[in-house]
Write a protein that holds these residues in place. Structure first.
Motif, PDB file in Angstrom:
ATOM      1  N   ALA A  64       0.815  -1.215   0.000  1.00  0.00           N
ATOM      2  CA  ALA A  64       0.000   0.000   0.000  1.00  0.00           C
ATOM      3  C   ALA A  64       0.848   1.264   0.000  1.00  0.00           C
ATOM      4  CB  ALA A  64      -0.940  -0.007   1.205  1.00  0.00           C
ATOM      5  N   LYS A  65       2.124   1.139   0.307  1.00  0.00           N
ATOM      6  CA  LYS A  65       3.013   2.294   0.306  1.00  0.00           C
ATOM      7  C   LYS A  65       3.493   2.655  -1.105  1.00  0.00           C
ATOM      8  CE  LYS A  65       4.823   1.114   4.906  1.00  0.00           C
ATOM      9  NZ  LYS A  65       4.217   2.242   5.643  1.00  0.00           N
ATOM     10  N   HIS A  82       3.224   4.132  -4.571  1.00  0.00           N
ATOM     11  CA  HIS A  82       2.395   5.111  -5.278  1.00  0.00           C
ATOM     12  C   HIS A  82       3.104   5.468  -6.584  1.00  0.00           C
ATOM     13  CE1 HIS A  82      -0.064   5.532  -1.694  1.00  0.00           C
ATOM     14  NE2 HIS A  82       1.034   5.772  -0.980  1.00  0.00           N
ATOM     15  N   HIS A  83       2.572   4.964  -7.675  1.00  0.00           N
ATOM     16  CA  HIS A  83       3.180   5.213  -8.985  1.00  0.00           C
ATOM     17  C   HIS A  83       2.112   4.993 -10.045  1.00  0.00           C
ATOM     18  CE1 HIS A  83       5.855   4.649 -12.504  1.00  0.00           C
ATOM     19  NE2 HIS A  83       6.715   5.363 -11.810  1.00  0.00           N
ATOM     20  N   ARG A  84       2.169   5.752 -11.107  1.00  0.00           N
ATOM     21  CA  ARG A  84       1.139   5.657 -12.137  1.00  0.00           C
ATOM     22  C   ARG A  84       1.135   4.294 -12.825  1.00  0.00           C
ATOM     23  NH1 ARG A  84       2.325   6.749 -17.574  1.00  0.00           N
ATOM     24  NH2 ARG A  84       0.326   7.806 -17.785  1.00  0.00           N
ATOM     25  N   VAL A  88      -0.952  -0.609  -9.680  1.00  0.00           N
ATOM     26  CA  VAL A  88      -2.334  -0.554  -9.204  1.00  0.00           C
ATOM     27  C   VAL A  88      -2.338  -0.100  -7.749  1.00  0.00           C
ATOM     28  CG1 VAL A  88      -4.402  -1.907  -8.687  1.00  0.00           C
ATOM     29  CG2 VAL A  88      -3.147  -2.320 -10.813  1.00  0.00           C
ATOM     30  N   GLU A  89      -3.097   0.937  -7.474  1.00  0.00           N
ATOM     31  CA  GLU A  89      -3.118   1.539  -6.142  1.00  0.00           C
ATOM     32  C   GLU A  89      -3.966   0.704  -5.177  1.00  0.00           C
ATOM     33  OE1 GLU A  89      -2.107   5.256  -3.883  1.00  0.00           O
ATOM     34  OE2 GLU A  89      -1.464   4.452  -5.814  1.00  0.00           O
ATOM     35  N   LEU A 148      -6.187   0.894  -2.016  1.00  0.00           N
ATOM     36  CA  LEU A 148      -6.939   1.969  -1.381  1.00  0.00           C
ATOM     37  C   LEU A 148      -7.296   1.687   0.065  1.00  0.00           C
ATOM     38  CD1 LEU A 148      -9.450   2.651  -4.318  1.00  0.00           C
ATOM     39  CD2 LEU A 148      -7.241   3.761  -3.878  1.00  0.00           C
ATOM     40  N   MET A 172      -8.710  -2.163  -4.109  1.00  0.00           N
ATOM     41  CA  MET A 172      -7.784  -1.575  -5.081  1.00  0.00           C
ATOM     42  C   MET A 172      -8.541  -0.695  -6.057  1.00  0.00           C
ATOM     43  SD  MET A 172      -5.865  -5.187  -5.701  1.00  0.00           S
ATOM     44  CE  MET A 172      -7.454  -5.975  -5.403  1.00  0.00           C
ATOM     45  N   GLU A 173      -7.803   0.182  -6.715  1.00  0.00           N
ATOM     46  CA  GLU A 173      -8.437   0.998  -7.744  1.00  0.00           C
ATOM     47  C   GLU A 173      -8.985   0.097  -8.846  1.00  0.00           C
ATOM     48  OE1 GLU A 173      -5.960   3.254 -10.529  1.00  0.00           O
ATOM     49  OE2 GLU A 173      -4.178   2.362  -9.608  1.00  0.00           O
ATOM     50  N   LYS A 228      -0.255  -0.871 -15.794  1.00  0.00           N
ATOM     51  CA  LYS A 228      -0.171  -0.934 -14.339  1.00  0.00           C
ATOM     52  C   LYS A 228       0.162  -2.357 -13.895  1.00  0.00           C
ATOM     53  CE  LYS A 228      -3.410   2.845 -13.386  1.00  0.00           C
ATOM     54  NZ  LYS A 228      -2.623   3.682 -12.455  1.00  0.00           N
TER      55      LYS A 228
END
Length: 475
Positions: free
Chosen positions: A72-73, A75-77, A80-81, A83, A96-97, A168
């Motif tokens: 979860a740490k 963060h990159h385009r 997959v984030e 949430l 997840m997103e 992603k």
């Protein structure tokens, strides 16, 4: 406490309402879900629930939570984030997103036959995935101590592409938690997909970021050629064995530029010290290749290819999600009776371990554990046959089949002389050199063709009665 054996649309986990099951595998289910907030706010997300057998294991819960918190740490385009991470009524889940797109696996195999993409497009997609992996590999904690994150399951199923062409990487965390649980050493089975594993991972050694680089090299090889460099029997990985060197991509795909071929072969080096040392280094090499050879390949080009190959499936999935949301938006709508996540013993008449057949979705976040939604491959075993010829591949079975319905392992070894011959099965390239092919069912025949570099070819028909070893001599 447990999730009900047959969760259905309308069931809730906290503020998340399940809309549609889009994937199921040996470790988890993935749902399209609606996140609800105050004043009518709602958003579609992907929600992954662990299967009850794992969710009930306290040791696995702790390990999964540790790994998910690390993931979860990131963060990159190109990742997959994650949430949210929840535990509602004893049900462990990850939010997840939502990716409105397809997996790279679907892009490379929109039908039954593999369809490689252009070298430039393959370089663009894999370079973007490498950027995402590098961001994860470089992650540090608050004291600037490297976290040492390794994905361990880089494959086309875990590389997602959304409608605007953004690539992603998905599914950090679960594989590491499963390995920490001790399943590998207790059962002798290597988790993950062996045809994408690095030699050190397949042999159960300690891995670092360079293992992910090897796996990404396999993905790039497959994207360019339509074949896998290594395909062998699942569950039978012998730690004491070695592995053969990968074939040159140009033997299968002559259109592959030599400088891209060198990038692939460097990523696939058996010795980790001979590979790219970081995913960022591999991404830079691919970006340089694109600038020299193809100019600018953008996400818009990737999106155009995605829509050309998978547009109909994307629209179908989008409509299914919309249809699932509509009832909830009607005034006075309530979940159907009994549509809750239950707590207590298993339903009467069903065993605790009863499982329904995995279901298959086609859109959104398509991964659901180590083996969800993928054609059954019999992954990587490197074994020596009694004649001393190393058998280093197995056909990629095109028909989708749940993982728990494995075929009887009674393969046929097809050996070629010379060893550099390209082998096809029913017109589909399997790879270079000797292959191991799943024995066909009675009444089914397969045609194997071997072709040497100087154009000499020979075909052999294989049936259920064929011997265990077939020699094709092209000299």
């Amino acid at each position: 406490m447990r999730i009900s054996e047959d969760p259905a649309p309308g069931q809730r986990l906290g503020r998340y309402e399940l809309l549609r099951l889009i994937g199921e595998g040996g470790m988890a289910q993935v749902w399209a879900a609606r996140m609800e907030g105050s004043r009518g706010f709602h958003k579609v997300v992907a929600l992954k629930t662990l299967i009850p057998a794992l969710a009930r294991d306290p040791q696995f819960q702790r390990m999964f939570l540790d790994e998910a918190n690390l993931a979860a740490k990131i963060h990159h385009r190109n990742v997959v984030e994650i949430l949210d991470l929840g535990d509602t009524d004893g049900v462990l889940f990850l939010v997840m997103e939502w990716i409105d797109g397809q997996t790279m696996q679907r892009l490379l195999r929109p039908g039954l036959r593999p369809m490689p993409i252009s070298p430039a497009m393959a370089a663009r997609v894999v370079a973007d995935a490498a950027h995402g992996l590098h961001a994860a590999h470089e992650l540090h904690d608050e004291r600037a101590v490297p976290l040492g994150i390794v994905h361990r399951d880089v494959c086309p199923q875990n590389i997602l592409i959304d409608r605007d062409g953004t690539v992603k990487v998905a599914d950090f965390g679960i594989v590491k938690a499963f390995e920490r649980l001790g399943d590998t050493t207790q059962t002798g089975e290597i988790k993950g997909k062996g045809e994408y594993m690095s030699p050190e991972q397949a042999q159960g050694y300690q891995v670092d970021r360079r293992s992910d680089i090897f796996s990404l090299g396999v993905v790039l090889f497959e994207a360019v050629t339509g074949a896998l460099p290594f395909q062998v029997l699942h569950d039978l990985v012998l730690p004491q064995t070695g592995s053969s060197e990968p074939p040159r991509p140009t033997l299968i795909a002559p259109q592959c530029p030599r400088d891209l071929e060198e990038i692939i072969l460097k990523a696939l080096a058996r010795d980790p010290d001979q590979r790219f040392q970081t995913a960022g280094e591999m991404a830079s090499a691919l970006e340089d290749f694109l600038m020299r050879r193809s100019g600018v390949i953008t996400t818009a080009h990737v999106a155009e290819l995605l829509m050309a190959r998978c547009g109909d499936k994307l629209e179908e999935e989008r409509q299914r999600i919309a249809d699932a949301i509509v009832p909830q938006q009607r005034p006075g709508w309530r979940p159907k009776p009994g549509a809750t996540l239950s707590v207590g013993p298993p339903s009467e008449g069903r065993s605790r371990n009863a499982r329904t057949a995995p279901r298959r979705g086609i859109g959104g976040l398509m991964r659901a554990g180590s083996d969800a939604l993928r054609p059954v491959a019999l992954p990587w075993l490197v074994a020596s046959v009694s004649t001393g010829v190393a058998v280093a591949s197995l056909m990629f079975v095109a028909l989708s089949r749940p993982r728990d319905q494995r075929p009887i392992v009674d393969p046929i070894a097809v050996q070629t002389q010379p060893s550099a011959a390209v082998v096809k099965l029913n017109g589909v390239v399997l790879g270079v050199g000797s292959q191991v092919i799943a024995r066909p069912k009675p009444g089914v025949s397969l045609v194997v063709e071997a072709r040497s570099s100087d154009g000499v070819s020979q075909t052999v028909e294989i049936t259920s009665e064929s011997p265990a070893r077939i020699q094709i001599n092209l000299d």
